[in-house]
Structures are given as structure tokens and as C-alpha cells.
Design an enzyme around this catalytic site. Structure first.
Site, PDB file in Angstrom:
ATOM      1  N   LYS A   1       0.830  -1.211   0.000  1.00 44.77           N
ATOM      2  CA  LYS A   1       0.000   0.000   0.000  1.00 44.77           C
ATOM      3  C   LYS A   1       0.862   1.256   0.000  1.00 44.77           C
ATOM      4  O   LYS A   1       0.643   2.178  -0.794  1.00 44.77           O
ATOM      5  CB  LYS A   1      -0.930   0.000   1.213  1.00 44.77           C
ATOM      6  CG  LYS A   1      -1.928   1.148   1.216  1.00 44.77           C
ATOM      7  CD  LYS A   1      -2.888   1.048   2.401  1.00 44.77           C
ATOM      8  CE  LYS A   1      -3.577  -0.272   2.404  1.00 44.77           C
ATOM      9  NZ  LYS A   1      -4.980  -0.213   2.818  1.00 44.77           N
TER      10      LYS A   1
ATOM     11  N   ARG B   1      -3.619   2.950   8.452  1.00 42.92           N
ATOM     12  CA  ARG B   1      -3.891   1.664   7.799  1.00 42.92           C
ATOM     13  C   ARG B   1      -2.640   0.791   7.753  1.00 42.92           C
ATOM     14  O   ARG B   1      -1.519   1.288   7.701  1.00 42.92           O
ATOM     15  CB  ARG B   1      -4.369   1.877   6.358  1.00 42.92           C
ATOM     16  CG  ARG B   1      -5.754   2.487   6.210  1.00 42.92           C
ATOM     17  CD  ARG B   1      -6.107   2.556   4.726  1.00 42.92           C
ATOM     18  NE  ARG B   1      -7.508   2.885   4.477  1.00 42.92           N
ATOM     19  CZ  ARG B   1      -7.950   4.104   4.220  1.00 42.92           C
ATOM     20  NH1 ARG B   1      -7.102   5.123   4.208  1.00 42.92           N
ATOM     21  NH2 ARG B   1      -9.231   4.323   3.995  1.00 42.92           N
TER      22      ARG B   1
ATOM     23  N   GLY C   1      -8.415  -7.209   4.499  1.00 41.06           N
ATOM     24  CA  GLY C   1      -9.240  -7.346   5.697  1.00 41.06           C
ATOM     25  C   GLY C   1      -8.579  -8.054   6.857  1.00 41.06           C
ATOM     26  O   GLY C   1      -9.184  -8.211   7.919  1.00 41.06           O
TER      27      GLY C   1
ATOM     28  N   MET D   1      -5.753  -7.235   8.615  1.00 44.61           N
ATOM     29  CA  MET D   1      -5.178  -6.402   9.676  1.00 44.61           C
ATOM     30  C   MET D   1      -6.035  -5.161   9.881  1.00 44.61           C
ATOM     31  O   MET D   1      -7.018  -4.942   9.187  1.00 44.61           O
ATOM     32  CB  MET D   1      -3.726  -6.068   9.348  1.00 44.61           C
ATOM     33  CG  MET D   1      -2.808  -7.293   9.472  1.00 44.61           C
ATOM     34  SD  MET D   1      -1.113  -6.935   8.980  1.00 44.61           S
ATOM     35  CE  MET D   1      -1.297  -6.652   7.233  1.00 44.61           C
TER      36      MET D   1
ATOM     37  N   ARG E   1      -3.467  -1.628  -6.173  1.00 45.08           N
ATOM     38  CA  ARG E   1      -2.654  -2.835  -5.995  1.00 45.08           C
ATOM     39  C   ARG E   1      -3.043  -3.815  -7.102  1.00 45.08           C
ATOM     40  O   ARG E   1      -4.126  -3.708  -7.676  1.00 45.08           O
ATOM     41  CB  ARG E   1      -2.885  -3.469  -4.623  1.00 45.08           C
ATOM     42  CG  ARG E   1      -4.329  -3.876  -4.355  1.00 45.08           C
ATOM     43  CD  ARG E   1      -4.529  -4.283  -2.908  1.00 45.08           C
ATOM     44  NE  ARG E   1      -5.938  -4.563  -2.602  1.00 45.08           N
ATOM     45  CZ  ARG E   1      -6.429  -4.696  -1.386  1.00 45.08           C
ATOM     46  NH1 ARG E   1      -5.628  -4.567  -0.341  1.00 45.08           N
ATOM     47  NH2 ARG E   1      -7.703  -4.955  -1.190  1.00 45.08           N
TER      48      ARG E   1
ATOM     49  N   HIS F   1     -15.973  -8.666   1.761  1.00 43.26           N
ATOM     50  CA  HIS F   1     -14.921  -9.517   2.304  1.00 43.26           C
ATOM     51  C   HIS F   1     -15.080 -10.946   1.809  1.00 43.26           C
ATOM     52  O   HIS F   1     -14.119 -11.585   1.358  1.00 43.26           O
ATOM     53  CB  HIS F   1     -14.970  -9.480   3.842  1.00 43.26           C
ATOM     54  CG  HIS F   1     -13.983 -10.397   4.496  1.00 43.26           C
ATOM     55  ND1 HIS F   1     -14.311 -11.686   4.885  1.00 43.26           N
ATOM     56  CD2 HIS F   1     -12.686 -10.232   4.819  1.00 43.26           C
ATOM     57  CE1 HIS F   1     -13.253 -12.255   5.421  1.00 43.26           C
ATOM     58  NE2 HIS F   1     -12.257 -11.401   5.403  1.00 43.26           N
TER      59      HIS F   1
ATOM     60  N   SER G   1      13.959 -42.914  -9.733  1.00 45.13           N
ATOM     61  CA  SER G   1      12.755 -42.140  -9.464  1.00 45.13           C
ATOM     62  C   SER G   1      12.693 -41.923  -7.960  1.00 45.13           C
ATOM     63  O   SER G   1      12.689 -42.892  -7.195  1.00 45.13           O
ATOM     64  CB  SER G   1      11.513 -42.893  -9.947  1.00 45.13           C
ATOM     65  OG  SER G   1      10.361 -42.129  -9.690  1.00 45.13           O
TER      66      SER G   1
ATOM     67  N   CYS H   1       8.415 -38.982  -8.115  1.00 46.07           N
ATOM     68  CA  CYS H   1       7.050 -39.483  -8.274  1.00 46.07           C
ATOM     69  C   CYS H   1       6.240 -39.413  -6.990  1.00 46.07           C
ATOM     70  O   CYS H   1       5.140 -39.949  -6.918  1.00 46.07           O
ATOM     71  CB  CYS H   1       7.069 -40.922  -8.789  1.00 46.07           C
ATOM     72  SG  CYS H   1       7.879 -42.096  -7.683  1.00 46.07           S
TER      73      CYS H   1
ATOM     74  N   TYR I   1      12.331 -35.093 -14.993  1.00 52.08           N
ATOM     75  CA  TYR I   1      10.869 -35.013 -15.003  1.00 52.08           C
ATOM     76  C   TYR I   1      10.324 -35.063 -13.583  1.00 52.08           C
ATOM     77  O   TYR I   1      11.009 -35.485 -12.644  1.00 52.08           O
ATOM     78  CB  TYR I   1      10.263 -36.154 -15.833  1.00 52.08           C
ATOM     79  CG  TYR I   1      10.407 -37.537 -15.219  1.00 52.08           C
ATOM     80  CD1 TYR I   1       9.464 -38.029 -14.315  1.00 52.08           C
ATOM     81  CD2 TYR I   1      11.486 -38.354 -15.548  1.00 52.08           C
ATOM     82  CE1 TYR I   1       9.593 -39.282 -13.751  1.00 52.08           C
ATOM     83  CE2 TYR I   1      11.625 -39.610 -14.987  1.00 52.08           C
ATOM     84  CZ  TYR I   1      10.680 -40.076 -14.088  1.00 52.08           C
ATOM     85  OH  TYR I   1      10.813 -41.315 -13.514  1.00 52.08           O
TER      86      TYR I   1
END
Length: 894
Positions: free
Chosen positions: A26, A96, A105, A107, A352, A468, A777, A844, A864
Site C-alpha cells: 500500500k 492503515r 481485511g 489487519m 494494488r 470480504h 525415481s 514421483c 521429469y
């Protein structure tokens, strides 16, 4: 001297957007908007470093802070021409929070700070509007009393409702200045009653109280819960923003609102938001009054009768629309903005990057590319891989019967059915027992965050599209219907009533967050169809991705689903899962009951054609892509029955007594089966099991090659190897069977033999094991268990306590532990490839679908990852982002 305070406003700023770590999101964006010349009320930001100091030093401040705050206040006074605490010309400020990432919402905020009995009278005289001044004063007492002094919010709400009832009015806007003065006296009396001391009248005391409350709110329960859900580090802290107040509640030429530069639910390029005339910011998001749409299009789309800002304040709306375009072009992303209109003048209070659904994120990223604001790689990096889960969940079957009883606003897309609950605690409790619940509230508050996370869907009777509930649900990927005003909720009685019909706690309902519909009972769902923006972005990801993505699958349905999502083979086929169906489990139990090799082979001969058929289907679906098949892994006792009735059935099939079955189960019982007679240890003692499985694999490969002319790429994996000799013996069995099937079929059968690295000893001896293994693997589920000495099935009982106390940052079964388990993976990869340069490496375990774990896999050079079918897109996107961040160290084969 350390700098703890940064000023902004008047077309200049000491900070910039890139300083969000220090100034919070902010504060950094207020500075940036100021530097852009946008109309931002002047103010200053106290840095996140002060928060860290405050938490670490007994809630005290650095020595230089007080003087720096006083200097910054004087700068605001000079800019706006009024003085903080002055009885005639009072400066009022907002205080704020502002963390480096958005925590909507979570804090605390305090508005209208600086008001007291004297300054309220001064504000009334200066503004010429006594009602506005005392409305602002009562708001301040209510907010400061709750946030800073700790007086429960309901105390003030009850006083206000009593006054409205006595006056026979419904809306706050109907109270006069005289009415507000009486409310204020009752508010102050309640503070005195609750605290034993009067409401503070000194503005300086008020300011430091509010600053301390905002810093303290970093560790209130709802903020801690939100950080945990979103993996936000505790040590980041929050900044505090102190800013000159502008007022949206001074009359009919004043307003306040929240807007998104594009639709946060769909991603459409349309101005989306809500506003209220003669109101302050909390009125819009709290659902206290029904918000109005910004645009005529929005008003029409939602069948609203309330006038849009575009028609009520056309000139100001044009200015706001121009700011919208300027901010989006500057930030090159969809923005979430807050604004106030004071006596016809527009002020920007925040911008934001806006929270959005996964579908909206994809569309916005693709559209911004086509508009030339970002390139393809930026688009790929913009999407949170985990958010794709939102796109992969079922939606309501349009052919299904629906008993629609109410409609609200379509606040967050998706559909869900569940049992009704009326409190966040009840939602969390039932969800922990495996129940699916819909959290039903009049309106949600930040204290409900844990219940919202636990629920499969959220329904509120009040609140708009930017309430909210709506914002948080979209961020979590939960379906949400808000503002369903036809429903009456009695939380105390645990019942809701709609059109005369009572729905009690535990009853089933369905909500559709895409249409706003609320239905009685469960409604069937269908799977989503992925195309368009999803396909476009995934094609861009595939162009930069180096890490291959396979799937864990042993059923044709899973294999086909994974292929549709772009899986590049099967990384784990658990053959034991194929043994639990119908005739197979009977034959398997016969094999276990057999006393001789010959009898075991007879039973296995019944399973062979079933296994072969399974592998034929998988090879055909994968069309030449690699298929890694793990030979039998779990201990044999898992296949035996537990009840006397089932034991009698097995006895009959095997031609033995029920007592014999019970005796065999007792003989096979192990104190710690995870570390017992399982994996390759079964193959060592009963090689005929692995012989049968190898034959089924090779005969299936030969059949597919003959039928389709395609080579099936089989990778046969020997599980739980800890001694190199184990792999040598099992590889010899596989090689012998391969030669036999080749002779019998006349088909050359390409294949690899490798092992699953799931024990620390195997990782450390990887150089020796790689002499025989053609691939590794990493089975990180068991590797995590054996490295930590921790049972995955039991760890949930205490892992949360470890996370709360900072012993571990995250459950190691959810995200790979890079320091311990990850180090073993790295050691095994390095040592294995020293022996065999082109050793194929994959993972895996469940970590194969976790984005953070995938970044680690790329960094250590795996070829992978393999994950469940529905996580394949998540893994592909995470792998692309790993390549873009330069963490991909892949070396071997694909």
C-alpha cells in the site's frame, strides 16, 4: 540516522513501487501514484522494519521514530492547511496497515483519527455540516474502540440498533446530527464501562495507539491464519500508512468505492466495481448498505435498480475511468483501486494488483499480451500454478434438476454441494472429519478466515461483489454467492429460512458461484472443459519449459485424463492398485495362502492375463511415451481380509480352513510394515511375483507393438532398494523374462530397469546402485518419512504445532524439505550421474505436483516430475516458471 518514515503526496514521494518490501504494498503504491501526479491525499509510511523492531523489542519503537513522525505530520499540515489536534481547523488522518503482499481485511484500520469532543465541534463548524462531523466522530469511536481499545464490536452495534429502533428508522443515513450526538455519548459510556477509563481525547495519544494496534495486528489470529494459508513469512511484517482523511460522507456530492480495472471473476476488459454515495470506505466492503454499480453495464447485467456512478456523477466517473486506464498501463496488470469523492473531487486511496480467479488470471495475461503490455514469458510468470486448481473442479450439470430457492450475487465462480454450517469453527471442525460443508453467514468477517478455508463454498445474505466474502473466496478458489437477501439466517438457532422453507445445520445445499443460485439438496456436477486462454498460456509455458511432466496413473481413466492435460508419460504406475478388484483379489489371496512355489505360480497365472490387459491399455493410451511401472511394493498382509466373513470366503477359494487364513494373516503381521517385508524384499523372497509382473509388462508391450506398430517404452522400477545387490538380483529376473518374451513373440522389446530412491541409504549409495539402474525415481513420500523418522499417517496430529512454533516452516509431506530430504535427492543425483552420465532422474511422490518442490527438482537437474492427473497443468506451469527464473539445471535425458 536510520530512516523509518517515507512521505508521499502533492505530486511527489520519497518512495517508489519497487520499495514494497520496505514500505509494504500500500505504501509503495501510494508513493508511486503520488509520483505519477494522481490526486492522492498526503501522508507518510512507517516502514516494515519498524514492525520487526516493535515485535522484537517488547512493543517499543526506535528512538528516532517519534521525531520523524512529528516532522511528517507537519508536512501533511502544511500541504492541506489544517493542524492535527486544532480545535477549529482539525487535521484528521487514517491509519492503515500495508504488508508487502495484499492481505485484504486481515489487519486493522482506523479512520477519522484526531476527532474528540472539541475537534468534532470544530469540524462541524468548518464543514458547515454538523451531521457529517458527528457521523465521522461516532465511526471513529466505534473503530478505535474496537481496534485499539479492544471493546467488542457488537457493543457498539447493539447501541446503534437500539437508537435506530427507538427512532423507527432502518438506515444509518436517516440519523440526524442530534441523534449521532446521543449515540456518541452512549458509545463513550460503554468504553468507560468496559475499560474503567474514558475514551482518549488527546489526538497524539490516539495516533500512537492506532500505530501500535496496526503493528500488533500482524499477529492477531486471522492474520496468522491468512499468512499460513498463503505461505507468507512471519518476519515480513507490515508497514503503517498515515494519511490525511478525505470524506465520502459529507453529502450527496460525496462517495466512496472499490473498483477493478478488469472483471476479477472473468477477466473481461470492463470496469468493475461498486460505490456508495455519502459513505465511508468500510460501508462498501462490510455489506452494511447495498452497494451500487459503477457502470451502467454493470447495473444492467445485475438487474439493479440503484443508479450507477456513471449516471449520478458522470464527470467524476470519466476522471476515474481515465485513472483506471493510466494505472493499468503503468503497472501492466489489472488493478484493484479504492477511491473517495469529496464534494465532487476525486481522490485515489489505493491501488494494488487485483486478486482474481484463475480463469480471470489466464484471460488477463493472454489479453495483456495481445494488447502489447506484456510478453509471453511475463504472462507465464504471472499465473500462480496452484491457482489452476480452480479451473479443474466440477461445475453443475446443466441437465440436472435444480431446486433453486434463492439468488444472490455471483461473487466467486465454481459450484459446490455440502452440509450447511453457520460458524467458522463448526466448518473447520466438520471439515477436519472429512465432511463437505457450505459456510452460511449474514456476512463474513476476517475472523471467519479459517472456516472459509475449510468450507467447500461460502454463502452470505449481505454484501456485494467486493465484500470480504467475495474477495477472500476468489483468492482461495472457493465458490461464493453473496448478498442472497431472500435468505434469513438465525445463527443462534442454527437455521436459515428462505421462502418459508427451513434449512437446518447439517442439511445439504448447493451453491453456484457463477450464477448466484442457491439450491436445496446436492446437484450433480460435470468436469470442466479446458481450452481457449488456458490452452494458449499452456502452449507458451511448454515453449520455455525444460522439465518433463508425467503422471501417476494405473487406471485407463487417470491415464486418459492426464494425457488430455498434456502429461508426457506415466512416472508411476502402482501395480498393487490393480490387485484389489474382483477376481484379482481372490487370486492374490490364493497366492498368499500358497505354501509352495508351484502353488504360488498357479495363483499368479490367474493374475497374469489381467495384469497384461492393464498394461496393454496403458501402453495404447500413452502411444509410445514412457511408462514407469513399479513392481509390487506393499507387504502381503495388506491383501488379506480382516473380518471372519471375508476370511471364510478366502478359505473357500483357496481350499483351506478359515483358521488357516487367520493363522497366515497373523504370521504376516508386522510391527512396522512400512519398514518391513515389502518392495524388493518381496521380490527377493518370492521372485515368482516379479517374474509374473515382468512377463505381463513385456507381453503387453509385444502385443501393442504388433497391433499398433508402436514401440511401448516400458521402464520397470524396483522399489525400496537399499543394497546394490538387491537391484542386481531383481534386474537379472527382469532381463531373463524379457529375453524369454522376445524369443516367444519375435518382437524386440526396448525397456529400462531402474529403482525408486526412497531410503537414505540408497541415496548415499547412488553411485553403486547406478551401475545397474538406468533411471532413478525419487519416492519422496517414503524418503521424507525415513529421513525424518516420521509417519505420514500420524504426523498430522502434531505438525501444526511444529509450524506454529516455527520448528518447521511447512509440512514436509506437502512441500519438499530442501535442507534434509532435498539434500539427499541432490546427493543421489550427483553420485548417480558420476557413475552413469545420462542417468534418467525423476520424482514421483506427492511433491511432484507442488510448485515449490518442482522448482527444487529443476534446480538439482531432474529430468521429469510425476504427479496426479489433475495436477499436471500445475506442474507444467511451475516447470516453465522454474526455467524462466534460471533455476532449471536439467542435464540428463527427457
Amino acid at each position: 540516522m536510520a530512516k523509518w518514515v517515507y512521505r508521499f503526496g502533492g505530486g511527489a514521494a520519497e518512495g517508489r513501487a519497487e520499495m514494497r518490501n520496505l514500505l509494504g504494498g500500500k505504501g509503495a503504491n501510494l508513493a508511486e501514484m503520488s509520483a505519477l501526479g494522481l490526486p492522492v491525499p498526503p501522508g507518510f509510511t512507517i516502514t516494515t522494519e519498524v514492525c520487526t523492531y516493535f515485535q522484537a523489542n517488547g512493543k517499543t519503537y526506535p528512538a528516532e521514530l517519534k521525531a520523524q513522525v512529528e516532522d511528517a505530520l507537519r508536512a501533511i499540515e502544511s500541504s492541506v492547511g489544517v493542524k492535527f489536534g486544532d480545535a477549529k481547523q482539525p487535521l484528521l488522518v487514517s491509519v492503515r496497515s500495508g504488508a508487502r503482499v495484499s492481505m485484504p481485511g486481515m489487519m486493522d484500520t482506523v479512520l477519522n483519527l484526531g476527532l474528540n469532543d472539541e475537534t468534532a465541534a470544530g469540524l462541524a463548524k468548518k464543514s458547515g455540516d454538523e451531521r457529517f462531523a458527528y457521523d465521522s466522530y461516532r465511526r471513529f469511536i466505534q473503530m478505535y474502540g474496537n481496534v485499539v481499545l479492544g471493546v467488542e464490536h457488537h457493543n457498539f452495534e447493539e447501541i446503534l440498533e437500539l437508537h435506530k429502533s427507538d427512532l423507527n428508522v432502518d438506515n444509518d443515513t436517516e440519523l440526524t446530527a442530534g441523534n449521532w450526538k446521543k449515540v456518541i455519548e452512549d458509545y463513550k459510556a460503554k468504553v468507560q464501562e468496559e475499560l474503567g477509563k474514558p475514551f482518549p481525547q488527546d489526538p497524539v495519544e490516539q495516533l500512537w495507539g492506532a500505530i501500535g494496534a496496526v503493528f500488533g495486528s500482524w499477529n492477531i489470529p486471522r492474520a496468522v491464519t491468512y499468512r499460513k494459508i498463503n505461505n507468507i513469512p512471519e518476519d515480513w511484517g507490515t508497514a503503517v500508512n498515515v494519511q490525511a482523511m478525505v470524506f465520502g460522507n459529507m453529502g450527496q456530492d460525496c462517495a466512496t468505492g472499490v473498483a477493478f480495472t478488469r472483471n476479477p471473476s472473468t477477466g473481461a476488459k470492463e470496469f468493475y466495481g461498486e460505490y456508495l454515495v455519502n459513505a465511508q470506505g468500510e460501508d462498501v466492503v462490510a455489506g452494511i448498505r447495498t452497494p451500487q454499480h459503477l457502470t451502467l453495464a454493470g447495473k444492467k447485467a445485475n438487474n439493479s435498480t440503484l443508479p450507477a456512478m456513471e449516471e449520478v456523477m458522470p464527470d467524476v466517473f470519466k476522471q476515474l475511468d481515465a485513472v483506471r486506464a493510466q494505472l493499468e498501463k503503468h503497472y501492466r496488470d489489472m488493478q484493484d483501486i479504492e477511491f473517495t469523492v469529496q464534494q465532487g473531487k476525486l481522490y485515489m486511496l489505493q491501488t494494488r494488483n487485483g486478486k482474481r480467479t484463475a480463469a480471470a488470471a489466464l484471460k488477463i495475461a493472454v489479453d495483456l499480451c495481445s494488447e502489447g503490455l506484456i510478453d509471453h514469458t511475463t504472462a507465464v510468470s504471472r499465473i500462480d500454478p496452484a491457482s489452476l486448481d480452480q479451473l479443474l473442479h466440477p461445475t453443475l450439470d446443466p441437465k440436472a434438476q435444480k431446486n433453486v430457492v434463492a439468488r444472490g450475487l455471483p461473487a466467486s465462480p465454481g459450484a459446490a454441494s455440502g452440509e450447511v454450517v453457520f460458524t467458522a469453527d463448526e466448518a473447520e471442525d466438520r471439515a477436519s472429519k472429512g465432511e463437505k460443508v457450505i459456510l452460511v453467514r449474514v456476512e463474513t468477517s476476517p475472523e471467519d478466515i479459517h472456516g472459509m478455508h475449510a468450507a467447500v463454498g461460502i454463502l452470505t445474505t449481505r454484501g456485494g461483489m467486493t465484500s470480504h466474502a467475495a474477495v477472500v473466496a476468489r483468492g482461495m478458489g472457493r465458490p461464493c454467492v453473496s448478498g442472497a437477501g431472500e435468505i434469513r439466517v438465525d445463527a443462534a438457532a442454527r437455521v436459515m429460512v428462505v421462502k418459508g422453507q427451513k434449512v437446518a445445520e447439517g442439511d445439504l445445499i448447493t451453491i453456484d458461484g457463477g450464477t448466484g443460485e442457491v439450491m436445496i439438496g446436492a446437484v450433480p456436477t460435470i468436469q470442466p472443459q479446458l481450452s481457449g486462454d488456458f490452452a494458449t498460456l499452456m502452449s507458451w509455458a511448454d515453449k520455455v519449459r525444460k522439465l518433463k511432466v508425467r503422471t501417476n496413473a494405473e487406471t485407463p481413466l487417470d491415464a486418459r485424463t492426464a494425457r488430455e492435460f498434456g502429461a508426457e508419460g506415466i512416472g508411476l504406475c502402482r501395480t498393487e492398485h490393480m490387485f484389489f478388484e474382483g477376481d484379482r483379489i481372490v487370486a492374490m489371496r490364493e497366492m498368499i495362502m500358497a505354501d509352495t512355489v508351484e502353488d504360488r505360480k498357479k495363483a499368479l497365472a490367474k493374475i497374469l492375463p489381467m495384469q497384461r490387459k492393464d498394461f496393454v491399455e496403458l501402453f495404447k493410451i500413452m502411444r509410445g511415451l514412457p511408462v514407469t511401472i513399479r513392481l509390487l511394493d506393499p507387504p502381503l498382509h495388506e491383501f488379506l481380509p480382516n473380518t471372519r466373513e471375508e476370511m471364510a470366503e478366502v478359505a473357500a477359494a483357496a481350499g483351506v480352513s478359515a483358521d488357516a487364513v487367520a493363522a497366515r494373516a497373523a504370521m504376516l503381521h508386522e510391527s512396522n510394515p512400512m519398514l518391513g517385508h515389502r518392495g524388493c524384499r518381496l521380490g527377493i523372497t518370492y521372485p515368482e511375483i516379479y517374474e509374473m509382473q515382468a512377463r505381463a509388462i513385456f507381453e503387453a508391450a509385444a502385443q501393442v507393438q504388433k497391433e499398433l506398430g508402436e514401440t511401448a517404452e516400458a521402464e520397470i522400477m524396483i522399489p525400496l532398494v537399499s543394497v546394490p545387490r538387491e537391484l542386481q538380483l531383481m534386474k537379472a529376473v527382469v532381463d531373463r523374462v524379457a529375453q524369454e518374451v522376445t524369443r516367444e513373440s519375435g518382437v524386440k522389446l526396448p525397456y529400462l530397469v531402474g529403482t525408486m530412491i526412497e531410503l537414505p541409504r540408497a541415496a548415499l549409495l547412488a553411485n553403486e546402485i547406478a551401475k545397474d539402474a538406468e533411471f532413478f525415481s525419487f519416492g519422496t513420500n517414503d524418503l521424507t518419512q525415513t529421513t525424518y523418522g516420521l509417519s505420514r499417517d500420524d504426523a498430522a496430529r502434531f505438525i501444526a504445532a511444529y509450524e506454529r512454533q516455527g520448528i518447521i516452516k511447512q509440512d514436509p509431506f506437502i512441500s519438499l524439505d530442501p535442507d534434509g530430504v532435498g539434500e539427499l535427492v541432490k546427493i543421489a543425483a550427483e553420485r548417480g550421474r558420476k557413475t552413469r552420465d545420462k542417468l534418467k532422474l525423476g520424482i514421483c511422490g506427492e511433491h511432484g505436483g507442488d510448485p515449490a518442490s518442482i522448482h527444487f527438482c529443476a534446480k538439482v537437474g531432474l529430468d521429469y516430475v510425476s504427479c496426479s492427473p489433475y495436477r499436471v497443468p500445475i506442474a507444467k506451469l511451475a516447470a516453465a516458471q522454474a526455467a524462466l527464473t534460471g533455476t532449471d539445471g536439467r542435464k540428463g535425458e527427457g
